[in-house]
Scaffold this active site. Structure first.
Site, mmCIF file in Angstrom:
data_model
loop_
_atom_site.group_PDB
_atom_site.id
_atom_site.type_symbol
_atom_site.label_atom_id
_atom_site.label_comp_id
_atom_site.label_asym_id
_atom_site.label_seq_id
_atom_site.Cartn_x
_atom_site.Cartn_y
_atom_site.Cartn_z
ATOM 1 N N GLU A 258 2.235 -3.132 0.620
ATOM 2 C CA GLU A 258 2.630 -1.952 1.400
ATOM 3 C C GLU A 258 3.675 -2.266 2.465
ATOM 4 O OE1 GLU A 258 -0.470 -2.726 0.604
ATOM 5 O OE2 GLU A 258 -1.478 -0.970 -0.220
ATOM 6 N N LYS B 282 -8.856 12.732 1.598
ATOM 7 C CA LYS B 282 -8.838 13.033 0.171
ATOM 8 C C LYS B 282 -9.289 14.457 -0.118
ATOM 9 C CE LYS B 282 -9.910 10.806 -4.218
ATOM 10 N NZ LYS B 282 -10.643 9.710 -4.894
ATOM 11 N N PHE C 257 -15.911 3.148 2.595
ATOM 12 C CA PHE C 257 -15.092 2.164 1.892
ATOM 13 C C PHE C 257 -13.599 2.479 2.111
ATOM 14 C CE2 PHE C 257 -12.861 0.841 -2.072
ATOM 15 C CZ PHE C 257 -12.932 -0.515 -1.839
ATOM 16 N N GLN C 258 -12.856 1.475 2.455
ATOM 17 C CA GLN C 258 -11.417 1.593 2.743
ATOM 18 C C GLN C 258 -11.136 2.634 3.830
ATOM 19 O OE1 GLN C 258 -9.224 1.813 -1.025
ATOM 20 N NE2 GLN C 258 -9.134 -0.421 -1.019
ATOM 21 N N MET D 154 15.224 -21.544 13.238
ATOM 22 C CA MET D 154 15.352 -21.107 14.623
ATOM 23 C C MET D 154 14.235 -21.705 15.472
ATOM 24 S SD MET D 154 17.509 -19.528 16.449
ATOM 25 C CE MET D 154 18.460 -18.121 15.884
#
Lengths: 583, 190
Positions: A52, A164, A114-115, A481
């Site tokens: 993502e 949802k 969940f999630q 760097m």
């Protein structure tokens, strides 16, 4: 006419009505209804990323190379948390992004489902604004408002969290024209302040334009106006990392980038000027260096659309709140109507001084016949690609600064880099987003091997959609760097700043079905680059460069613009105790 | 005369002291912030203060206009003039914020706070507490044989003073609402 449809369908309809044809995303349980709608239409093309974070950076690349907002669709929980780095990056660099996240159904919110994650809470400080939509009736309006907020004023990322059950339920769809927002930032600058700036310009003996990403965000017209203003006044111009391309690098008045790794002439001119005209930049600490020694003798004007940028770090004498394009238009009109006056004689002397600084040739480096110097690699890349229809993205580190120094950008929206947040792993997914928006153009990601590995999984995305992105990796087997700072600041104790067990990048490319090229001899470099350009597909170019090269010029932390280190300078004690606490 | 002859625009601060205030006086300002009454708007305001390291001395919030879904947040904050300016500008950036007013600089204003004090004691102390409460025009809102609960309304300074007086007389608990403020006269916000 009221249209009744499901929330999921509304999402697709709203995107279509907003003119969106490209979405970057990754499906999951809480966004399945939306993905089902995406499956059943052809107006919007969805690009499946591999992580993502990659989706958000790809959307950033898309947005910054087109001027249109980038759109991301991810699932709840980990999908949303993985998007956080990209959101923060877009917030720091003012990139318009709309992220839609799935959420557990409203009746399960707060139950540690969940999630489930508190997406709104997590992303509140890293978005311009975010919304949790609890009712399908409000979904369409929220989505249109989200686009409005992302694009209006100082652009930025927004997030819409959609449970949802809201996606499944039916509601009334509203088109964008039906939605009014109170959020209307001021775009016209105050004419009195603009006139005051014109007066200062008419009297300035040592003026300088200091421009930033705001010019690019304001649109191509702003860049055109800037060019007209610079040509008319004959003032020198420098730009921040984010603003490269708004004034052409081949333009006569161009001093090069300023700041920590900016050009000697640009920083010296900033330090010695008597009138500093900041257009769409924000006095970032990479630019100012030590604040109490920042351009001590100048009158400072600041054009910015965000009132909170004014007087945040540097107190300015002439603040102008407004959109760069609008302000430049008024500025030009006022300046012209008052007779196009400048102090020509003084300006000539000022240019004489600048020419003396230019003779320092701060970008010179010691060439080598055996190993490829990173600067040389970029010089050759520039020579062999500058006539192409070319877009450049970068990762973060030494290679990024070298790219800014050695590549020339002659148009806006051609240069995509992570400036404010400094996100390693930005460049590769960003190059994918750019290539999606410009399928026939040459898109090169100038990378370091360490940054590149952070989002290398996106090779899968590049292959799946046949995106011929060129990954030009300056491989020094170091976190260059970090290594440079350890050399300067930590007694050459190189703690954890080298990369062991690096992959064979040629084999890695082949494992994905792409082309890999390894080059370690300066003599072979041109041919290898040409081979990369000729290949019609993704290429990983492993350019084995000098391992201990430092990036100069450099303003050490806590030092002023006129205390730059140049290439052959001794770096002993370059940063003092007070400077060492700065990043 | 050319404006360029005046050297200005310099700052006396160095990067190490971005938050420092050694050369500026700390000021106390009361801000009135009108916001859309939508979920999370208070979290945005508080998050701004914590995220950027600003102070909150007190904060009150309630819906003030039901039809317009507008809430009014009154924030008392402290900082250097530069920090106060930043706070106002940063508040103004928050999308659901309609207006930001600095009551401290926009003319005279009145500030009031409501507080409740529970004072426990018997005998002479109990009588003295009641007598002082009368001086402060406090109301007794609850009493038992050993307790008084006083309600005091006034400026924060008045409430501070009352708390100081009650402490030796058996102050056991106190609650304060934080400051609500309005500008004086006919001037109105919104």
């Amino acid at each position: 006419m009221a249209q009744i449809m499901s929330g999921a369908k509304m999402v697709v309809q709203a995107l279509i009505d907003q003119g969106v044809d490209t979405v970057f995303g990754y499906p999951g349980g809480a966004v399945l209804p939306i993905y089902d709608e995406i499956f059943q239409q052809n107006s919007i093309k969805h690009f499946l990323v591999r992580h993502e974070q990659g989706a958000v950076h790809a959307a950033e690349g898309y947005a910054r190379s087109t001027g249109k907002p980038g759109v991301v669709l991810v699932t709840s929980g980990p999908g949303a948390t993985n998007a956080v780095t990209g959101l923060t990056d877009a917030l720091m660099d003012s990139v318009p992004i709309i992220v839609m996240t799935g959420q557990v159904p409203t009746f399960m919110i707060g139950s540690d489902a969940f999630q489930e994650a508190d997406t709104i809470g997590i992303t509140r400080p890293c978005t311009k604004h975010n919304w949790l939509v609890k009712d399908t009736e409000e979904l369409a309006e929220t989505l249109h408002t989200a686009f409005h907020v992302a694009k209006t004023g100082r652009p930025g990322p927004v997030l819409v969290d959609i449970p949802k059950d809201v996606q499944f339920a039916d509601g009334t769809y509203k088109g964008p024209s039906k939605v009014k927002s109170h959020y209307q930032p001021k775009v016209k600058g105050d004419l009195k302040a603009i006139t005051e700036l014109v007066e200062a310009m008419e009297n300035a003996k040592k003026p300088i334009f200091y421009t930033g990403g705001g010019v690019i965000n304001s649109g191509p017209a702003a860049s055109q106006l800037l060019r007209e203003l610079v040509a008319g006044t004959n003032f020198p111009i420098t730009s921040t990392l984010m603003g490269l391309g708004s004034y052409p690098a081949k333009g006569e008045n161009w001093l090069g980038m300023l700041g920590m790794h900016g050009l000697y002439e640009a920083n010296m001119a900033m330090h010695d000027c008597d009138l500093m005209i900041n257009i769409g930049a924000r006095f970032d600490d990479r630019i100012t260096g030590r604040l109490d020694a920042f351009s001590p003798g100048s009158i400072k004007a600041h054009v910015d659309i965000d009132p909170s940028s004014i007087n945040k770090v540097i107190r300015v004498d002439i603040p102008i709140v407004g959109d760069v394009g609008h302000v430049l238009e008024d500025l030009l009109n006022v300046w012209k109507s008052r007779g196009r006056k400048t102090q020509n004689k003084d300006l000539k002397a000022w240019w004489g001084q600048i020419d003396i600084w230019r003779k320092v040739r701060c970008l010179d480096y010691k060439a080598d016949t055996k190993t490829i110097k990173p600067q040389y690699a970029l010089e050759r890349l520039e020579a062999l690609t500058k006539d192409h229809d070319r877009f450049i993205t970068t990762e973060v580190g030494q290679h990024q600064m070298w790219a800014a120094q050695y590549l020339g950008f002659n148009d806006p929206n051609r240069w995509m880099t992570s400036g404010g947040l400094g996100t390693m792993g930005y460049g590769f997914p960003a190059s994918i987003g750019v290539q999606v928006a410009h399928p026939d153009s040459l898109v090169i990601n100038v990378a370091g091997e360490a940054s590149w590995l952070m989002n290398m999984q996106e090779m899968g995305t590049a292959m799946q959609y046949g995106l011929p992105v060129k990954q030009f990796i300056l491989n020094n087997e170091r976190l260059g760097m970090v290594r440079q700072w350890q050399e300067l600041l930590h007694g050459e104790r190189y703690s954890q700043s080298w990369s062991e067990s690096l992959p064979d990048f040629v084999k890695l490319a082949e494992a994905f079905g792409a082309k890999g090229i390894l080059c370690s001899d300066p003599e072979d470099l041109d041919d290898a680059i040409i081979e990369m350009l000729k290949h019609n597909g993704p290429v990983i170019f492993d350019c084995a460069v000098e391992k201990h090269e430092n990036c100069f010029p450099m303003i050490p932390s806590g030092k002023a613009h006129n205390e730059m280190l140049l290439g052959d300078a001794s770096t002993d004690g370059a940063i003092d105790a007070a400077g060492s606490v700065l990043v | 005369m050319s404006a360029l002859k005046i050297k200005k625009g310099t700052t006396s601060k160095s990067a190490y002291n971005l938050r420092s205030n050694y050369d500026d006086l700390i000021e106390r300002h009361t801000l009135a912030v009108l916001v859309a009454n939508e979920p999370g708007v208070l979290a945005r305001v508080i998050g701004l203060f914590s995220g950027r390291g600003y102070n909150i001395e007190s904060l009150t919030v309630a819906e003030v206009e039901q039809d317009g879904h507008t809430s009014r947040i009154t924030i008392v904050t402290t900082g250097t003039p530069q920090v106060i300016e930043q706070i106002k500008a940063q508040l103004g950036r928050i999308v659901p914020v309609y207006e930001v007013h600095d009551l401290t600089v926009e003319g005279p204003s009145v500030e009031r706070e409501l507080s409740l004090f529970k004072v426990s004691g018997t005998g002479e102390k109990r009588v003295e507490a009641l007598r002082l409460a009368d001086v402060f025009r406090a109301n007794v809102v609850d009493s038992t044989l050993t307790n008084f609960t006083f309600e005091v309304v006034g400026s924060p300074e008045k409430i501070d003073a009352f708390a100081e007086l009650m402490r030796p007389l058996g102050l056991s608990e106190m609650a304060r609402t934080g400051v609500a403020a309005l500008s004086r006269g006919y001037l109105k916000i919104k």
